[in-house]
Motif scaffolding. Sequence first.
Motif, PDB file in Angstrom:
ATOM      1  N   LEU A  26       0.845  -1.180   0.000  1.00 25.65           N
ATOM      2  CA  LEU A  26       0.000   0.000   0.000  1.00 25.65           C
ATOM      3  C   LEU A  26       0.887   1.238   0.000  1.00 25.65           C
ATOM      4  N   ASP A  27       0.653   2.124  -0.957  1.00 30.36           N
ATOM      5  CA  ASP A  27       1.329   3.416  -0.997  1.00 30.36           C
ATOM      6  C   ASP A  27       0.378   4.421  -0.363  1.00 30.36           C
ATOM      7  N   THR A  28       0.686   4.869   0.869  1.00 31.66           N
ATOM      8  CA  THR A  28      -0.239   5.742   1.589  1.00 31.66           C
ATOM      9  C   THR A  28      -0.240   7.168   1.059  1.00 31.66           C
ATOM     10  N   TYR A  29       0.737   7.518   0.248  1.00 33.44           N
ATOM     11  CA  TYR A  29       0.767   8.855  -0.337  1.00 33.44           C
ATOM     12  C   TYR A  29      -0.199   8.945  -1.521  1.00 33.44           C
ATOM     13  N   SER A  30      -0.132   7.973  -2.396  1.00 31.77           N
ATOM     14  CA  SER A  30      -1.007   7.978  -3.578  1.00 31.77           C
ATOM     15  C   SER A  30      -2.295   7.199  -3.345  1.00 31.77           C
ATOM     16  N   GLN A  31      -2.386   6.495  -2.199  1.00 40.01           N
ATOM     17  CA  GLN A  31      -3.526   5.643  -1.868  1.00 40.01           C
ATOM     18  C   GLN A  31      -3.751   4.565  -2.925  1.00 40.01           C
ATOM     19  N   LYS A  32      -2.646   3.982  -3.351  1.00 43.76           N
ATOM     20  CA  LYS A  32      -2.720   2.914  -4.337  1.00 43.76           C
ATOM     21  C   LYS A  32      -2.393   1.580  -3.682  1.00 43.76           C
ATOM     22  N   VAL A  33      -2.981   0.526  -4.224  1.00 47.73           N
ATOM     23  CA  VAL A  33      -2.773  -0.828  -3.714  1.00 47.73           C
ATOM     24  C   VAL A  33      -2.148  -1.666  -4.818  1.00 47.73           C
ATOM     25  N   TYR A  34      -1.127  -2.447  -4.449  1.00 49.35           N
ATOM     26  CA  TYR A  34      -0.443  -3.299  -5.414  1.00 49.35           C
ATOM     27  C   TYR A  34      -0.437  -4.733  -4.904  1.00 49.35           C
ATOM     28  N   LYS A  35      -0.615  -5.666  -5.831  1.00 47.02           N
ATOM     29  CA  LYS A  35      -0.473  -7.084  -5.522  1.00 47.02           C
ATOM     30  C   LYS A  35       0.543  -7.652  -6.506  1.00 47.02           C
ATOM     31  N   ASN A  36       1.614  -8.208  -5.959  1.00 50.79           N
ATOM     32  CA  ASN A  36       2.715  -8.692  -6.806  1.00 50.79           C
ATOM     33  C   ASN A  36       3.187  -7.597  -7.761  1.00 50.79           C
ATOM     34  N   ASP A  37       3.248  -6.357  -7.220  1.00 50.71           N
ATOM     35  CA  ASP A  37       3.721  -5.168  -7.948  1.00 50.71           C
ATOM     36  C   ASP A  37       2.797  -4.731  -9.074  1.00 50.71           C
ATOM     37  N   GLU A  38       1.600  -5.299  -9.164  1.00 50.27           N
ATOM     38  CA  GLU A  38       0.612  -4.853 -10.143  1.00 50.27           C
ATOM     39  C   GLU A  38      -0.477  -4.072  -9.420  1.00 50.27           C
ATOM     40  N   GLU A  39      -0.775  -2.863  -9.927  1.00 47.64           N
ATOM     41  CA  GLU A  39      -1.748  -2.013  -9.265  1.00 47.64           C
ATOM     42  C   GLU A  39      -3.155  -2.590  -9.362  1.00 47.64           C
ATOM     43  N   ILE A  40      -3.884  -2.502  -8.245  1.00 44.49           N
ATOM     44  CA  ILE A  40      -5.286  -2.910  -8.183  1.00 44.49           C
ATOM     45  C   ILE A  40      -6.130  -1.648  -8.053  1.00 44.49           C
ATOM     46  N   ASP A  41      -7.127  -1.528  -8.891  1.00 49.57           N
ATOM     47  CA  ASP A  41      -7.987  -0.341  -8.884  1.00 49.57           C
ATOM     48  C   ASP A  41      -8.984  -0.443  -7.731  1.00 49.57           C
ATOM     49  N   VAL A  42      -8.776   0.351  -6.677  1.00 51.34           N
ATOM     50  CA  VAL A  42      -9.662   0.324  -5.516  1.00 51.34           C
ATOM     51  C   VAL A  42     -10.270   1.706  -5.282  1.00 51.34           C
ATOM     52  N   THR A  43     -11.424   1.721  -4.649  1.00 54.18           N
ATOM     53  CA  THR A  43     -12.077   2.969  -4.274  1.00 54.18           C
ATOM     54  C   THR A  43     -11.464   3.467  -2.965  1.00 54.18           C
ATOM     55  N   PRO A  44     -11.728   4.728  -2.584  1.00 53.67           N
ATOM     56  CA  PRO A  44     -11.208   5.232  -1.306  1.00 53.67           C
ATOM     57  C   PRO A  44     -11.622   4.380  -0.111  1.00 53.67           C
ATOM     58  N   LYS A  45     -12.863   3.909  -0.099  1.00 60.30           N
ATOM     59  CA  LYS A  45     -13.324   3.081   1.017  1.00 60.30           C
ATOM     60  C   LYS A  45     -12.606   1.741   1.028  1.00 60.30           C
ATOM     61  N   GLU A  46     -12.409   1.161  -0.136  1.00 65.56           N
ATOM     62  CA  GLU A  46     -11.704  -0.123  -0.220  1.00 65.56           C
ATOM     63  C   GLU A  46     -10.257   0.039   0.215  1.00 65.56           C
ATOM     64  N   TYR A  47      -9.647   1.163  -0.161  1.00 65.75           N
ATOM     65  CA  TYR A  47      -8.273   1.424   0.281  1.00 65.75           C
ATOM     66  C   TYR A  47      -8.208   1.516   1.808  1.00 65.75           C
ATOM     67  N   MET A  48      -9.169   2.248   2.401  1.00 66.25           N
ATOM     68  CA  MET A  48      -9.169   2.397   3.859  1.00 66.25           C
ATOM     69  C   MET A  48      -9.345   1.059   4.555  1.00 66.25           C
TER      70      MET A  48
END
Length: 228
Positions: free
Chosen positions: A138-160
């Motif tokens: 999880l990159d808390t600056y960009s609020q992005k989620v990665y699995k095996n270094d591939e970005e997963i498109d998540v909503t703000p609530k899903e990120y939280m």
Amino acid sequence: MAKILIVEDEMSIRSFLKINLQRNDFQVIEAENGEEGIRLAQIDPPDVAILDVMLPGIDGFKVCEILRKDYPNMGIIILTARTQDIDKIMGLEFGADDYMVKPFNPSELVLRIKAILRRMESNLNEGKSTILSGSFKLDTYSQKVYKNDEEIDVTPKEYMLMKIFIESEDKAFSRDELLDLVWGYNFVGDSKIVDVNIRRLRAKIEDDPSSPVFIETVWGRGYRWKKN
């Protein structure tokens, strides 16, 4: 000044909302149908979009789906005159952060908008850092989620939800705890919103969402994150 997009086909309701939001120092842009709302959002993305469900042309659910895909960090509130649970669940499934049933108190709408904006600002101010858990990052600056270094498109609530789970691995959270942590103590909606977002998140991060191995169901309690 936060920018709010109102997409509502009834001019009287649209004007009423605009006046109340402007009184609370919000910048307001408005559209009378879904197509116009999407066009305005693409020209100058708002901080929060307020979408009526029953719109001419494409309905509010479809507008919500499009805006959530194109602008994952935008706050979205669905307005509906219906009271059936299925309509509330559909709005959340399409990516809405919150919903309100007409008629409603405009002061409550302002409070919910402010709550969304506070959460968005809090997330942005956390500073740049990375949280790791197994194959997830999880990159808390960009609020992005990665699995095996591939970005997963998540909503703000899903990120939280991801952040809460990963920061407390193996801790079982009740639905009420997750509701307070993600939606806030003043949230008035149904706790089903937690289950809807968990199901949606599982579909994105699990290899087999029907047999989840990361977000486990704790029967009689709620959910927990299992590091793999």
